[in-house]
Write a protein that holds these residues in place. Structure first.
Motif, mmCIF file in Angstrom:
data_model
loop_
_atom_site.group_PDB
_atom_site.id
_atom_site.type_symbol
_atom_site.label_atom_id
_atom_site.label_comp_id
_atom_site.label_asym_id
_atom_site.label_seq_id
_atom_site.Cartn_x
_atom_site.Cartn_y
_atom_site.Cartn_z
ATOM 1 N N ALA A 286 2.800 -0.322 13.125
ATOM 2 C CA ALA A 286 3.298 0.793 12.318
ATOM 3 C C ALA A 286 2.571 0.904 10.980
ATOM 4 C CB ALA A 286 4.794 0.633 12.079
ATOM 5 N N GLU A 287 2.140 -0.227 10.447
ATOM 6 C CA GLU A 287 1.508 -0.258 9.123
ATOM 7 C C GLU A 287 0.253 -1.133 9.189
ATOM 8 O OE1 GLU A 287 2.838 -1.947 4.823
ATOM 9 O OE2 GLU A 287 4.417 -1.114 6.091
ATOM 10 N N PRO A 288 -0.905 -0.572 9.544
ATOM 11 C CA PRO A 288 -2.132 -1.356 9.729
ATOM 12 C C PRO A 288 -2.546 -2.190 8.515
ATOM 13 C CG PRO A 288 -2.425 0.854 10.602
ATOM 14 C CD PRO A 288 -1.109 0.840 9.881
ATOM 15 N N THR A 289 -2.194 -1.761 7.311
ATOM 16 C CA THR A 289 -2.555 -2.564 6.129
ATOM 17 C C THR A 289 -1.794 -3.889 6.097
ATOM 18 O OG1 THR A 289 -0.902 -1.401 4.787
ATOM 19 C CG2 THR A 289 -3.173 -0.554 4.726
ATOM 20 N N PHE A 290 -0.642 -3.901 6.731
ATOM 21 C CA PHE A 290 0.125 -5.142 6.794
ATOM 22 C C PHE A 290 -0.597 -6.172 7.668
ATOM 23 C CE2 PHE A 290 3.542 -7.859 8.537
ATOM 24 C CZ PHE A 290 3.979 -8.409 7.342
ATOM 25 N N ALA A 291 -1.321 -5.704 8.680
ATOM 26 C CA ALA A 291 -2.087 -6.605 9.552
ATOM 27 C C ALA A 291 -3.135 -7.359 8.744
ATOM 28 C CB ALA A 291 -2.738 -5.830 10.679
ATOM 29 N N ILE A 292 -3.714 -6.708 7.754
ATOM 30 C CA ILE A 292 -4.707 -7.361 6.890
ATOM 31 C C ILE A 292 -4.046 -8.462 6.076
ATOM 32 C CG2 ILE A 292 -6.275 -6.995 4.943
ATOM 33 C CD1 ILE A 292 -6.681 -4.104 6.095
ATOM 34 N N LYS A 293 -2.849 -8.190 5.579
ATOM 35 C CA LYS A 293 -2.110 -9.193 4.805
ATOM 36 C C LYS A 293 -1.739 -10.395 5.676
ATOM 37 C CE LYS A 293 -0.237 -5.794 1.645
ATOM 38 N NZ LYS A 293 0.938 -5.067 1.201
ATOM 39 N N MET A 294 -1.391 -10.127 6.933
ATOM 40 C CA MET A 294 -1.039 -11.227 7.841
ATOM 41 C C MET A 294 -2.251 -12.077 8.185
ATOM 42 S SD MET A 294 1.859 -10.096 10.572
ATOM 43 C CE MET A 294 1.724 -11.664 11.379
ATOM 44 N N ALA A 295 -3.430 -11.499 8.115
ATOM 45 C CA ALA A 295 -4.647 -12.234 8.458
ATOM 46 C C ALA A 295 -5.103 -13.161 7.341
ATOM 47 C CB ALA A 295 -5.756 -11.245 8.806
ATOM 48 N N PRO B 95 -5.851 -16.218 5.400
ATOM 49 C CA PRO B 95 -5.930 -17.596 5.896
ATOM 50 C C PRO B 95 -4.972 -18.567 5.194
ATOM 51 C CG PRO B 95 -7.936 -17.014 4.697
ATOM 52 C CD PRO B 95 -7.103 -15.783 4.792
ATOM 53 N N SER B 96 -4.477 -18.213 4.032
ATOM 54 C CA SER B 96 -3.544 -19.110 3.339
ATOM 55 C C SER B 96 -2.102 -18.900 3.808
ATOM 56 C CB SER B 96 -3.629 -18.911 1.821
ATOM 57 O OG SER B 96 -3.150 -17.624 1.476
ATOM 58 N N LYS B 97 -1.880 -17.947 4.694
ATOM 59 C CA LYS B 97 -0.547 -17.653 5.227
ATOM 60 C C LYS B 97 -0.498 -18.037 6.705
ATOM 61 C CE LYS B 97 0.783 -15.450 1.463
ATOM 62 N NZ LYS B 97 2.006 -15.635 0.724
ATOM 63 N N SER B 98 0.678 -18.453 7.146
ATOM 64 C CA SER B 98 0.846 -18.825 8.554
ATOM 65 C C SER B 98 2.271 -18.497 8.995
ATOM 66 C CB SER B 98 0.589 -20.319 8.743
ATOM 67 O OG SER B 98 1.602 -21.071 8.101
ATOM 68 N N MET B 99 2.479 -18.500 10.294
ATOM 69 C CA MET B 99 3.820 -18.257 10.817
ATOM 70 C C MET B 99 4.739 -19.401 10.424
ATOM 71 S SD MET B 99 5.377 -15.882 12.258
ATOM 72 C CE MET B 99 7.070 -15.692 12.714
ATOM 73 N N GLU B 100 4.221 -20.619 10.424
ATOM 74 C CA GLU B 100 5.026 -21.765 9.995
ATOM 75 C C GLU B 100 5.471 -21.591 8.554
ATOM 76 O OE1 GLU B 100 3.294 -25.601 10.685
ATOM 77 O OE2 GLU B 100 2.700 -25.060 12.713
ATOM 78 N N GLY B 101 4.550 -21.148 7.705
ATOM 79 C CA GLY B 101 4.890 -20.902 6.307
ATOM 80 C C GLY B 101 5.928 -19.799 6.171
ATOM 81 N N ALA B 102 5.802 -18.771 6.998
ATOM 82 C CA ALA B 102 6.759 -17.665 6.960
ATOM 83 C C ALA B 102 8.150 -18.144 7.361
ATOM 84 C CB ALA B 102 6.293 -16.536 7.884
ATOM 85 N N VAL B 103 8.223 -19.002 8.390
ATOM 86 C CA VAL B 103 9.515 -19.533 8.829
ATOM 87 C C VAL B 103 10.099 -20.442 7.748
ATOM 88 C CG1 VAL B 103 10.674 -20.971 10.549
ATOM 89 C CG2 VAL B 103 8.987 -19.283 11.280
ATOM 90 N N ASN B 104 9.241 -21.262 7.128
ATOM 91 C CA ASN B 104 9.711 -22.099 6.013
ATOM 92 C C ASN B 104 10.277 -21.235 4.884
ATOM 93 O OD1 ASN B 104 9.332 -24.737 6.818
ATOM 94 N ND2 ASN B 104 7.233 -24.826 6.100
ATOM 95 N N HIS B 105 9.534 -20.185 4.525
ATOM 96 C CA HIS B 105 9.979 -19.281 3.460
ATOM 97 C C HIS B 105 11.306 -18.633 3.840
ATOM 98 C CE1 HIS B 105 9.888 -16.389 0.224
ATOM 99 N NE2 HIS B 105 9.917 -15.392 1.093
ATOM 100 N N LEU B 106 11.429 -18.209 5.080
ATOM 101 C CA LEU B 106 12.659 -17.595 5.569
ATOM 102 C C LEU B 106 13.829 -18.570 5.418
ATOM 103 C CD1 LEU B 106 14.127 -15.275 7.152
ATOM 104 C CD2 LEU B 106 13.534 -16.560 9.218
#
Length: 152
Positions: free
Chosen positions: A25-34, A36-47
């Motif tokens: 829905a928001e292609p610019t968000f895909a760039i933010k997800m890419a 390298p200092s961010k990860s799904m593990e980090g996102a779950v920890n933050h959550l």
């Protein structure tokens, strides 16, 4: 985090699906997800840390999505170090009337099968105990005394 994530695979898959839909829905968000200092593990920890700080035990999917997006949007949010030991549960969506009718039909069929099995089990002849001949014990007297005048 890898060990604690195994118990939450279904929830993590749902979160990844949320984020993928957001990327579409928001292609610019895909760039933010890419990043390298961010990860799904980090996102779950933050959550987990954010929910823990809020004092809540239950949050809806929009809140989860917003927290995850916040993690990827903000450059200054880091993984947070040591993972939090928590369980993440995904609730099932509301069932449609058609799904409810199908589940009810399946339950009725299962109930009928169980009742048939029980009736068949009850109608089977019960095994009779095998008669066992008991011989008199050694040295015991015999109850009847033979008589010469009795017919054989």
């Amino acid at each position: 985090m890898a060990n604690s994530m195994k118990s939450n695979n279904a929830a993590i898959a749902v979160m990844q699906q949320m984020l993928q839909e957001r990327c579409i829905a928001e292609p610019t968000f895909a760039i933010k997800m890419a990043n390298p200092s961010k990860s799904m593990e980090g996102a779950v920890n933050h959550l987990c840390r954010t929910i823990q700080k809020s004092g809540l035990c239950v949050v809806d999917d929009k809140t989860v999505e917003n927290i995850l997006m916040d993690y990827f949007d903000e450059a200054n949010i880091e993984d947070g170090g040591t993972p939090i030991n928590c369980n993440i549960v995904v609730s099932k969506p509301e069932l449609t009337e058609e799904d409810k009718a199908e589940l009810k039909e399946q339950a009725m069929e299962q109930f009928k099968q169980e009742q048939l099995r029980e009736l068949r089990r009850q109608s089977q002849p019960k095994a009779q105990p095998k008669p066992t001949a008991t011989a008199p014990k050694a040295g015991a007297e015999i109850d009847s005394i033979p008589n010469l005048f009795d017919e054989l």
